[in-house]
Design an enzyme around this catalytic site. Structure first.
Site, short mmCIF file in Angstrom:
data_model
loop_
_atom_site.label_atom_id
_atom_site.label_comp_id
_atom_site.label_asym_id
_atom_site.label_seq_id
_atom_site.Cartn_x
_atom_site.Cartn_y
_atom_site.Cartn_z
N THR A 1 1.04 -1.03 -0.20
CA THR A 1 0.16 0.37 0.09
C THR A 1 0.93 1.58 -0.32
O THR A 1 2.13 1.02 0.39
CB THR A 1 -0.98 0.21 1.05
OG1 THR A 1 -0.31 0.06 2.60
CG2 THR A 1 -1.76 -1.13 1.45
N GLU B 1 13.76 -5.99 1.28
CA GLU B 1 14.39 -5.26 0.27
C GLU B 1 14.33 -4.61 -0.34
O GLU B 1 15.11 -3.16 -0.72
CB GLU B 1 15.52 -6.93 -0.82
CG GLU B 1 16.21 -6.05 -1.11
CD GLU B 1 17.41 -5.94 -0.47
OE1 GLU B 1 18.10 -7.11 0.17
OE2 GLU B 1 18.00 -4.58 -0.51
N VAL C 1 14.29 0.11 -0.25
CA VAL C 1 15.71 0.84 -1.22
C VAL C 1 15.96 0.61 -2.04
O VAL C 1 16.56 -0.84 -2.18
CB VAL C 1 17.11 1.17 0.37
CG1 VAL C 1 17.55 1.80 -0.32
CG2 VAL C 1 16.23 1.65 2.16
N GLY D 1 6.42 6.14 -13.81
CA GLY D 1 5.99 4.66 -12.56
C GLY D 1 7.29 5.11 -11.56
O GLY D 1 7.24 4.94 -10.46
N ASP E 1 11.40 11.10 1.27
CA ASP E 1 11.25 9.10 0.34
C ASP E 1 13.02 10.01 0.87
O ASP E 1 12.75 8.39 2.13
CB ASP E 1 11.03 9.35 -0.56
CG ASP E 1 11.49 8.05 -1.98
OD1 ASP E 1 10.89 6.98 -1.10
OD2 ASP E 1 12.19 8.00 -2.03
N LYS F 1 14.31 6.47 3.56
CA LYS F 1 15.78 5.16 3.11
C LYS F 1 16.75 4.83 3.62
O LYS F 1 17.69 4.64 4.29
CB LYS F 1 16.12 5.71 1.73
CG LYS F 1 14.54 4.86 0.70
CD LYS F 1 14.81 5.71 -0.08
CE LYS F 1 13.56 5.36 -2.24
NZ LYS F 1 13.21 5.95 -2.58
N GLY G 1 10.70 1.76 -10.15
CA GLY G 1 10.28 1.57 -11.81
C GLY G 1 8.70 0.47 -10.91
O GLY G 1 9.64 -0.21 -9.88
#
Ligand code: HSE
Length: 351
Positions: free
Chosen positions: A98, A151, A154, A208, A222, A226, A324
Site C-alpha cells: 500500500t 529489500e 531502498v 512510474g 522519501d 531510506k 519502477g
C-alpha cells in the site's frame, strides 16, 4: 513441489507487476527455484477484495475493466477489507504494497503487524513500516517464527540491504551515502536538458518512478526514510526521520544547474549516514553539486547508487534501478526467495 501462497495487500503498480511476474514466469521460476507461487488473496482500494484458497485466476484479474470490482467473484467483495483478509487468508506470505505514509506509517504498520501476529511472513516495499517500526515488527516476526523482509524499501530490486547484511559481513561500515531517489535524479537530469521542474516531475510520474504524492520525492522525505532504513540496518543505529536533516531539490534552480554545468559539476540529491568520532550517527539529505570526477556524479536517470565506506575494503558502490514497477516487484520476489531459503536453512546446533 513446495509452494508459497501469497496475499497481495494493495494492487497498485508494484503488486500488479508482481502478479504479472507470477503469471508470466511462474512455471519457469518454479523450475529454477524449486517452489511454486500462487496468489490466493488480493485487496485493493478500487477493486475491493477476493480470497480464493485454490488460487486466483490472474488472467481474469488483468482483464478487469475500469469500473469492475471483485463483488460477485467467489470469495469477493467490493471493499478492500484489508484487516479481515490479512487475518483470514490461507496465504503463508503477505505482500504489503500500500502507499508509503511517512508520518505515522499507517495503514502499512498495522497491516504488517496483523500479518506477523497471525503467523504469516511479510514482504514489503513500503518504506513507512520499515523506517518507523522495523524494530518492533522484527521482534514480532521473531516471536511468531516468521519473516519480515523489505529489500525493496531502498533502491527497488537492486540489492542493498541483503547485500550489506550478507556480502559485507565481517567489515565495519562507517558511512553510507548515495543517490536514493529515482524521481529526483531523473528530474535533475531532465532539468539539465532544459525542462522545468514541473514538466520533469510529470514525466517521472508517467514512468512510474514517483510516489503517489511526488512532493515526497522532490522534497527529500522519501530519501529521509531510506536514510533511516540504511542507518538502522547497516550502521546498527536506532534513528527516526526526525534525526535526519532534510532538504530536497525544490530549491535547485535552472541557474544553479547551468552554473554547475559550466564548472563541470552536476547536482545530485545525496542521502547519507555516518558514525562520527563519538560513535553518534549523523544523517542528512541535501542537494550537492558534485564534481564530475565524483563516483556518484555519473549516475543518471532513475538509476540509484549507494556507497559503503568500510574498514578493510575501502568504498564499495552498488548501482542500479532505484524505482519502477517491475524493478520494485522484483524486490518482492527476491524477498520471497530469501524467505524460502531461510525456511530450508539447516537448523543450527549448539549454543
Ligand atoms: N519514488 C521513489 C523514487 C520510488 O523515485 O525513487 C522508490 O522509493
Amino acid at each position: 513441489m513446495d509452494r508459497h501462497d501469497i496475499a497481495l495487500i494493495g494492487f497498485g503498480g508494484v503488486n500488479r507487476a508482481f502478479a504479472q511476474i507470477v503469471h508470466d514466469r511462474g512455471e519457469r521460476l518454479a523450475d529454477e527455484l524449486g517452489f511454486a507461487l500462487r496468489i490466493v488473496a488480493i485487496t485493493d482500494l478500487r477493486l475491493g477484495s477476493v480470497m480464493q484458497s485454490d488460487g486466483i485466476d490472474l488472467a481474469a484479474v488483468f482483464a478487469m475493466q475500469a469500473d469492475d470490482t471483485f463483488a460477485g467473484w467467489r470469495g469477493g467483495a467490493a471493499v478492500p477489507q484489508n484487516d479481515y483478509v490479512i487475518r483470514h487468508t490461507t496465504a503463508d506470505i503477505v505482500v504489503e504494497a500500500t502507499f508509503t505514509n511517512p508520518l505515522d506509517g499507517e495503514p502499512g504498520i498495522s497491516h504488517v503487524r496483523t500479518a506477523l501476529e497471525s503467523g504469516k511472513s511479510v514482504v514489503t516495499t513500503n518504506k513507512g513500516p520499515v523506517a518507523l517500526a522495523s524494530g518492533e515488527l522484527n521482534r514480532i516476526a521473531a516471536t511468531h517464527g516468521v519473516f519480515f523482509a523489505y529489500e525493496g524499501s531502498v533502491m527497488s530490486g537492486t540489492p542493498v540491504l541483503r547485500f550489506a547484511a550478507e556480502t559485507l559481513k565481517g567489515l565495519r561500515v562507517t558511512e553510507v551515502q548515495g543517490i536514493l531517489n529515482g524521481t529526483s535524479n531523473y528530474v535533475l537530469g531532465r532539468m539539465e536538458n532544459g525542462l522545468s521542474l514541473d514538466a520533469a516531475v510529470a514525466e517521472a510520474q508517467q514512468l512510474g518512478y514517483a510516489e503517489a504524492d511526488p512532493t515526497a520525492d522532490i522534497g527529500g522525505s522519501d530519501v529521509q526514510l531510506k536514510v533511516v532504513i540504511l542507518a538502522n540496518e547497516i550502521l546498527g543505529a536506532d534513528i527516526t526521520p526526525a534525526d535526519v536533516t532534510c532538504e530536497g531539490i525544490v530549491g535547485v534552480t535552472p541557474e544553479d544547474i547551468a552554473r554547475a554545468a559550466a564548472e563541470g559539476a552536476r547536482w545530485k540529491l545525496i542521502g547519507s549516514a555516518r558514525r562520527d568520532e563519538t560513535g553518534a550517527v549523523v544523517a542528512s539529505v541535501r542537494p550537492v553539486a558534485l564534481a564530475a570526477t565524483h563516483p556518484l556524479a555519473g549516475v543518471s536517470g532513475a538509476t540509484n547508487a549507494v556507497s559503503f565506506d568500510t574498514d578493510l575494503l575501502g568504498t564499495v558502490t552498488v548501482s542500479g534501478p532505484g524505482a519502477g514497477r517491475v524493478e520494485t516487484a522484483y524486490a518482492l520476489l527476491s524477498d520471497i526467495i530469501a524467505i524460502d531459503a531461510a525456511q530450508h536453512a539447516p537448523i543450527e546446533v549448539g549454543s
